[in-house]
Design a protein around this motif. Structure first.
Motif, mmCIF file in Angstrom:
data_model
loop_
_atom_site.group_PDB
_atom_site.id
_atom_site.type_symbol
_atom_site.label_atom_id
_atom_site.label_comp_id
_atom_site.label_asym_id
_atom_site.label_seq_id
_atom_site.Cartn_x
_atom_site.Cartn_y
_atom_site.Cartn_z
ATOM 1 N N PHE A 24 -3.036 -10.430 1.072
ATOM 2 C CA PHE A 24 -4.026 -9.413 1.443
ATOM 3 C C PHE A 24 -3.798 -8.940 2.878
ATOM 4 O O PHE A 24 -3.899 -7.747 3.172
ATOM 5 N N THR A 25 -3.484 -9.884 3.747
ATOM 6 C CA THR A 25 -3.291 -9.531 5.154
ATOM 7 C C THR A 25 -2.115 -8.584 5.328
ATOM 8 O O THR A 25 -2.191 -7.615 6.103
ATOM 9 N N VAL A 26 -1.011 -8.853 4.617
ATOM 10 C CA VAL A 26 0.155 -7.972 4.691
ATOM 11 C C VAL A 26 -0.221 -6.556 4.258
ATOM 12 O O VAL A 26 0.140 -5.563 4.906
ATOM 13 N N LEU A 27 -0.986 -6.441 3.171
ATOM 14 C CA LEU A 27 -1.385 -5.126 2.673
ATOM 15 C C LEU A 27 -2.344 -4.431 3.635
ATOM 16 O O LEU A 27 -2.253 -3.219 3.851
ATOM 17 N N TYR A 28 -3.269 -5.189 4.233
ATOM 18 C CA TYR A 28 -4.181 -4.599 5.208
ATOM 19 C C TYR A 28 -3.412 -4.076 6.421
ATOM 20 O O TYR A 28 -3.739 -3.016 6.966
ATOM 21 N N ILE A 29 -2.394 -4.810 6.847
ATOM 22 C CA ILE A 29 -1.584 -4.363 7.983
ATOM 23 C C ILE A 29 -0.868 -3.057 7.640
ATOM 24 O O ILE A 29 -0.823 -2.116 8.448
ATOM 25 N N LEU A 30 -0.305 -2.978 6.423
ATOM 26 C CA LEU A 30 0.375 -1.756 6.001
ATOM 27 C C LEU A 30 -0.596 -0.576 5.951
ATOM 28 O O LEU A 30 -0.273 0.532 6.398
ATOM 29 N N ILE A 31 -1.792 -0.810 5.413
ATOM 30 C CA ILE A 31 -2.795 0.256 5.346
ATOM 31 C C ILE A 31 -3.166 0.714 6.750
ATOM 32 O O ILE A 31 -3.298 1.919 7.014
ATOM 33 N N LYS A 276 -13.185 -9.997 -5.182
ATOM 34 C CA LYS A 276 -13.834 -9.177 -4.150
ATOM 35 C C LYS A 276 -12.823 -8.669 -3.138
ATOM 36 O O LYS A 276 -12.847 -7.487 -2.759
ATOM 37 N N GLU A 277 -11.918 -9.532 -2.704
ATOM 38 C CA GLU A 277 -10.921 -9.117 -1.719
ATOM 39 C C GLU A 277 -9.953 -8.089 -2.299
ATOM 40 O O GLU A 277 -9.544 -7.148 -1.614
ATOM 41 N N LEU A 282 -8.837 -1.951 -2.364
ATOM 42 C CA LEU A 282 -8.814 -0.598 -2.941
ATOM 43 C C LEU A 282 -9.719 0.351 -2.156
ATOM 44 O O LEU A 282 -9.372 1.511 -1.947
ATOM 45 N N THR A 283 -10.881 -0.147 -1.727
ATOM 46 C CA THR A 283 -11.788 0.726 -0.974
ATOM 47 C C THR A 283 -11.196 1.090 0.385
ATOM 48 O O THR A 283 -11.381 2.208 0.868
ATOM 49 N N VAL A 284 -10.496 0.148 1.000
ATOM 50 C CA VAL A 284 -9.904 0.407 2.319
ATOM 51 C C VAL A 284 -8.720 1.358 2.201
ATOM 52 O O VAL A 284 -8.392 2.086 3.148
ATOM 53 N N LEU A 285 -8.110 1.397 1.028
ATOM 54 C CA LEU A 285 -6.924 2.234 0.828
ATOM 55 C C LEU A 285 -7.210 3.718 1.044
ATOM 56 O O LEU A 285 -6.299 4.498 1.331
#
Length: 338
Positions: A24-31, A276-277, A282-285
């Motif tokens: 999740f952290t890797v994806l959040y960083i990319l976003i 939930k995470e 998806l919402t942050v995307l």
């Protein structure tokens, strides 16, 4: 090792649910990396856009951009906490402040996307052009009400008392909350769920009416072209809305029950947390796609982008077309035609 479900039998606090945050952290960083330049560019373009505050659509788009900037401001704290790289004080700060800011941004985005979809439908229905909802002053008032309502619901989560806990590697924000804080948090979830359901109903009604108008205009080629363009824009935003926010709210209620220890089985709580995470991701995307939404829905924004980044030999014609789109169109009333 994954804690067994029996670990919750002696006490729910023994259940660790947030020890698999690496992907999740890797994806959040990319976003964050993708969304930051797009939204900063959007701020610059909106500042330079002509007539940026003379249409109700632009008001809702500007407020959507503010919600995105709030999310960008809070997201690094979540990333640091999930990485395990944050000191204890920063982890507590995230639970008290930046996590709440993320949810303020989330529900502001839901509200303003719903307003945008409704406004696009009303713009397409020329007979409804004089409704108050499309007036600039009313759009600002409605935006102010949304922000004040969200702050009224969310800010108590920042200021209500928290527990003193020993430092630990995996901090669950709910474990910091006193009983009164946890009860308010639960009330907040259900109030925001009500906001989401109302916004979703408005989105579905507007999308349905737009589709109905499209089907009813098949006999008139000119009306068909206009209706198809309107239906395309409304449908695109509505689909983005549904894909971004519906999965999260399907998981949100059972996850809240797990936070309140109504659900105590550790394995179920872990699955709900991961759900939930995943849906929150998806919402942050939408951070990455909102700049495209600004470009697609608002002609002055497109005009400014074309002027800032000229390309191709048909730029002059493109500018002329955009300027014509910016001109307000007033339907001919009966008394004017006499």
């Amino acid at each position: 090792m994954v804690p067994s479900s029996n670990s919750s039998s002696g006490g729910a606090d023994d259940c660790i649910v947030n020890d698999q945050m690496g992907p999740f952290t890797v994806l959040y960083i990319l976003i964050f990396i993708i969304g930051l330049p797009g939204n900063l560019l959007s701020v610059w373009v909106f500042i330079r856009s002509p007539r940026a505050k003379q249409q109700s659509t632009s008001i809702y788009l500007v407020n959507l951009l503010v919600a995105d900037l709030l999310l960008l401001l809070a997201l690094p704290f979540k990333i640091l906490k999930d990485l395990g790289a944050a000191p204890w004080s920063l982890m507590v700060f995230h639970c008290q402040a930046s996590a709440v800011t993320i949810y303020i941004s989330l529900y502001a985005s839901i509200a303003f996307l719903a307003f945008i979809i409704i406004d696009r439908y009303l713009q397409d229905c020329h007979s409804l052009r004089y409704l108050q909802v499309q007036e600039i002053g009313f759009a600002w008032l409605l935006s102010l009400v949304v922000w004040l309502l969200l702050l009224l619901i969310m800010v108590p989560n920042m200021v209500l008392p928290i527990r003193e806990l020993k430092e630990q590697r995996y901090l669950r924000c709910s474990s910091l909350k006193e009983d009164i804080s946890l009860h308010w948090h639960t009330l907040t979830v259900f109030l925001c769920m009500a906001l989401f359901l109302n916004a979703s109903a408005a989105v579905l009604v507007s999308s349905g009416l737009t589709l109905k108008r499209l089907l009813g205009s098949r006999s008139d080629p000119k009306l068909w072209v206009d209706a198809r363009q309107a239906a395309g824009s409304v449908t695109a935003v509505a689909l983005a809305y549904m894909l971004s926010f519906v999965p999260y709210h399907v998981v949100r209620t059972p996850y809240t029950l797990a936070q309140n220890k109504v659900i105590t089985d550790c394995a179920i709580r872990r699955q709900l947390f991961l759900g939930k995470e995943s849906t929150l991701l998806l919402t942050v995307l939408h951070l990455c796609f909102d700049p495209l939404l600004f470009f697609y829905l608002y002609a002055p924004f497109r005009l400014t982008v074309h002027r800032l980044f000229p390309c191709g030999g048909n730029q002059t014609n493109g500018d002329t077309a955009e300027q014509e789109m910016m001109q307000p169109t007033t339907p001919v009333r009966q008394e004017d035609a006499v």
